[in-house]
Design an enzyme around this catalytic site. Structure first.
Site, PDB file in Angstrom:
ATOM      1  N   HIS A 116       0.809  -1.221   0.000  1.00  0.00           N
ATOM      2  CA  HIS A 116       0.000   0.000   0.000  1.00  0.00           C
ATOM      3  C   HIS A 116       0.840   1.267   0.000  1.00  0.00           C
ATOM      4  O   HIS A 116       1.958   1.299   0.531  1.00  0.00           O
ATOM      5  CB  HIS A 116      -0.896   0.026   1.249  1.00  0.00           C
ATOM      6  CG  HIS A 116      -1.828  -1.134   1.320  1.00  0.00           C
ATOM      7  ND1 HIS A 116      -2.386  -1.571   2.491  1.00  0.00           N
ATOM      8  CD2 HIS A 116      -2.297  -1.989   0.361  1.00  0.00           C
ATOM      9  CE1 HIS A 116      -3.162  -2.627   2.262  1.00  0.00           C
ATOM     10  NE2 HIS A 116      -3.122  -2.909   0.971  1.00  0.00           N
ATOM     11  N   TYR A 118       2.047   1.422  14.152  1.00  0.00           N
ATOM     12  CA  TYR A 118       2.896   2.349  13.408  1.00  0.00           C
ATOM     13  C   TYR A 118       2.404   3.787  13.477  1.00  0.00           C
ATOM     14  O   TYR A 118       1.223   4.039  13.672  1.00  0.00           O
ATOM     15  CB  TYR A 118       3.065   1.905  11.956  1.00  0.00           C
ATOM     16  CG  TYR A 118       1.818   1.617  11.169  1.00  0.00           C
ATOM     17  CD1 TYR A 118       1.028   0.505  11.456  1.00  0.00           C
ATOM     18  CD2 TYR A 118       1.440   2.417  10.111  1.00  0.00           C
ATOM     19  CE1 TYR A 118      -0.105   0.219  10.710  1.00  0.00           C
ATOM     20  CE2 TYR A 118       0.323   2.137   9.353  1.00  0.00           C
ATOM     21  CZ  TYR A 118      -0.438   1.039   9.659  1.00  0.00           C
ATOM     22  OH  TYR A 118      -1.554   0.742   8.916  1.00  0.00           O
ATOM     23  N   ASP A 145      -6.923  -5.909  -1.794  1.00  0.00           N
ATOM     24  CA  ASP A 145      -5.508  -6.169  -2.121  1.00  0.00           C
ATOM     25  C   ASP A 145      -5.362  -7.137  -3.293  1.00  0.00           C
ATOM     26  O   ASP A 145      -4.393  -7.076  -4.035  1.00  0.00           O
ATOM     27  CB  ASP A 145      -4.768  -6.683  -0.886  1.00  0.00           C
ATOM     28  CG  ASP A 145      -4.551  -5.578   0.147  1.00  0.00           C
ATOM     29  OD1 ASP A 145      -4.094  -5.876   1.256  1.00  0.00           O
ATOM     30  OD2 ASP A 145      -4.865  -4.402  -0.187  1.00  0.00           O
TER      31      ASP A 145
HETATM   32  C1  T46 Z   1      -5.016   2.570   6.834  1.00  0.00           C
HETATM   33  C2  T46 Z   1      -6.277   3.065   7.495  1.00  0.00           C
HETATM   34  C3  T46 Z   1      -7.470   2.392   7.377  1.00  0.00           C
HETATM   35  N1  T46 Z   1      -8.580   2.865   7.991  1.00  0.00           N
HETATM   36  C4  T46 Z   1      -9.835   2.082   7.865  1.00  0.00           C
HETATM   37  C5  T46 Z   1     -10.268   1.844   6.432  1.00  0.00           C
HETATM   38  C6  T46 Z   1     -10.924   0.486   6.486  1.00  0.00           C
HETATM   39  O1  T46 Z   1     -12.285   0.617   6.843  1.00  0.00           O
HETATM   40  C7  T46 Z   1     -10.210  -0.244   7.631  1.00  0.00           C
HETATM   41  C8  T46 Z   1      -9.170  -1.241   7.162  1.00  0.00           C
HETATM   42  O2  T46 Z   1      -8.344  -0.570   6.226  1.00  0.00           O
HETATM   43  P1  T46 Z   1      -7.352  -1.396   5.312  1.00  0.00           P
HETATM   44  O3  T46 Z   1      -7.996  -2.671   4.865  1.00  0.00           O
HETATM   45  O4  T46 Z   1      -6.814  -0.437   4.261  1.00  0.00           O
HETATM   46  O5  T46 Z   1      -6.190  -1.752   6.353  1.00  0.00           O
HETATM   47  P2  T46 Z   1      -4.762  -2.394   5.982  1.00  0.00           P
HETATM   48  O6  T46 Z   1      -4.911  -3.416   4.907  1.00  0.00           O
HETATM   49  O7  T46 Z   1      -4.138  -2.768   7.261  1.00  0.00           O
HETATM   50  O8  T46 Z   1      -3.982  -1.147   5.351  1.00  0.00           O
HETATM   51  C9  T46 Z   1      -2.715  -0.743   5.825  1.00  0.00           C
HETATM   52  O9  T46 Z   1      -1.814  -1.733   5.401  1.00  0.00           O
HETATM   53  C10 T46 Z   1      -0.511  -1.379   5.058  1.00  0.00           C
HETATM   54  C11 T46 Z   1       0.435  -2.378   5.664  1.00  0.00           C
HETATM   55  C12 T46 Z   1      -0.079  -0.001   5.293  1.00  0.00           C
HETATM   56  O10 T46 Z   1       1.122   0.298   5.358  1.00  0.00           O
HETATM   57  C13 T46 Z   1      -1.082   1.068   5.354  1.00  0.00           C
HETATM   58  O11 T46 Z   1      -0.919   1.817   6.542  1.00  0.00           O
HETATM   59  C14 T46 Z   1      -2.474   0.632   5.269  1.00  0.00           C
HETATM   60  O12 T46 Z   1      -2.818   0.652   3.888  1.00  0.00           O
HETATM   61  O13 T46 Z   1      -9.576   0.798   8.407  1.00  0.00           O
HETATM   62  C15 T46 Z   1      -8.586   4.032   8.720  1.00  0.00           C
HETATM   63  O14 T46 Z   1      -9.630   4.455   9.273  1.00  0.00           O
HETATM   64  N2  T46 Z   1      -7.405   4.731   8.841  1.00  0.00           N
HETATM   65  C16 T46 Z   1      -6.246   4.293   8.260  1.00  0.00           C
HETATM   66  O15 T46 Z   1      -5.197   4.957   8.416  1.00  0.00           O
END
Ligand code: T46
Length: 187
Positions: free
Chosen positions: A64, A133, A171
């Site tokens: 990401h 993080y 993803d």
């Molecule tokens: C990243 C983020 C997400 N969200 C909400 C959005 C979705 O409803 C839920 C899950 O989000 P997501 O599926 O994008 O989470 P990850 O797959 O862990 O995403 C992260 O994974 C990789 C490893 C990264 O480095 C980034 O910080 C980030 O993209 O949390 C938020 O409210 N705030 C945030 O900063």
């Protein structure tokens, strides 16, 4: 001498950080961030948001990045272990398109600073892995982007095959490296 040691990495700006651990018969204590001591190892960015995620074993989150309003990240593992991957997406960089992976775990307590204009992802190696993080910019969902974990041009070695990982639907559908205009995304 501050409480954090910067270890070498193959990609400029990507900093593996070894914190000082104070152990005693009760357990351990460590400082996890210090504006003063981080400046000593060349990390002067201001962090504005902290994140925390927990995952089952075999979860791959990534690769990401946030376009337009780019984020630097200071990442660490507080339970379990991950193979953490950072990919240099700075078009002007001599390591553009190159990646490096690091074992981050609750045991080694190492941290990684990932500058803006990198893609980031990790594969969890243990059940109940917790990942925490700090980010240098707020989350902007409209700018949330990524590149496919298995992209052939990047050729990241995750150490596992597609059958061994749990990916979000989002993803699974990320674009390939060659499909993205790497000058446009950072404007
Ligand atoms: C990243 C983020 C997400 N969200 C909400 C959005 C979705 O409803 C839920 C899950 O989000 P997501 O599926 O994008 O989470 P990850 O797959 O862990 O995403 C992260 O994974 C990789 C490893 C990264 O480095 C980034 O910080 C980030 O993209 O949390 C938020 O409210 N705030 C945030 O900063």
């Amino acid at each position: 001498m501050g409480k954090f040691k910067a270890l070498e990495s193959a990609i400029s700006g990507l900093v593996l950080i070894e914190p000082t651990i104070f152990g005693d018969e009760r357990g351990f204590f460590m400082e996890t961030y210090s504006e003063r001591d981080f400046a000593e190892i060349g990390i002067v960015e201001r962090f504005v948001q902290d994140n925390h995620s927990k995952s089952r074993k075999g979860v791959l989150r990534g690769l990401h990045f946030q376009r337009h309003i780019t984020q630097g990240k200071l990442v660490r593992v507080t339970a379990g272990a991950v193979r953490d991957v950072a990919v240099d997406l700075r078009p002007e960089s001599e390591t553009f398109g190159k990646w490096q992976s690091f074992l981050l775990s609750a045991d080694n307590k190492n941290m990684l600073y990932i500058p803006p204009r990198f893609a980031h992802g990790y594969l969890t190696l243990e059940e109940g892995t917790e990942f925490q993080y700090k980010c240098t910019e707020f989350y902007h969902p409209q700018y949330d982007c990524g590149v496919l974990w298995s992209d052939a041009d990047l050729a990241v070695d995750w150490g596992v095959g597609e059958d061994d990982i749990l990916l979000s639907h989002k993803d699974r559908s990320l674009p390939r490296f060659a499909e993205i205009d790497w000058k446009e995304v950072w404007k």
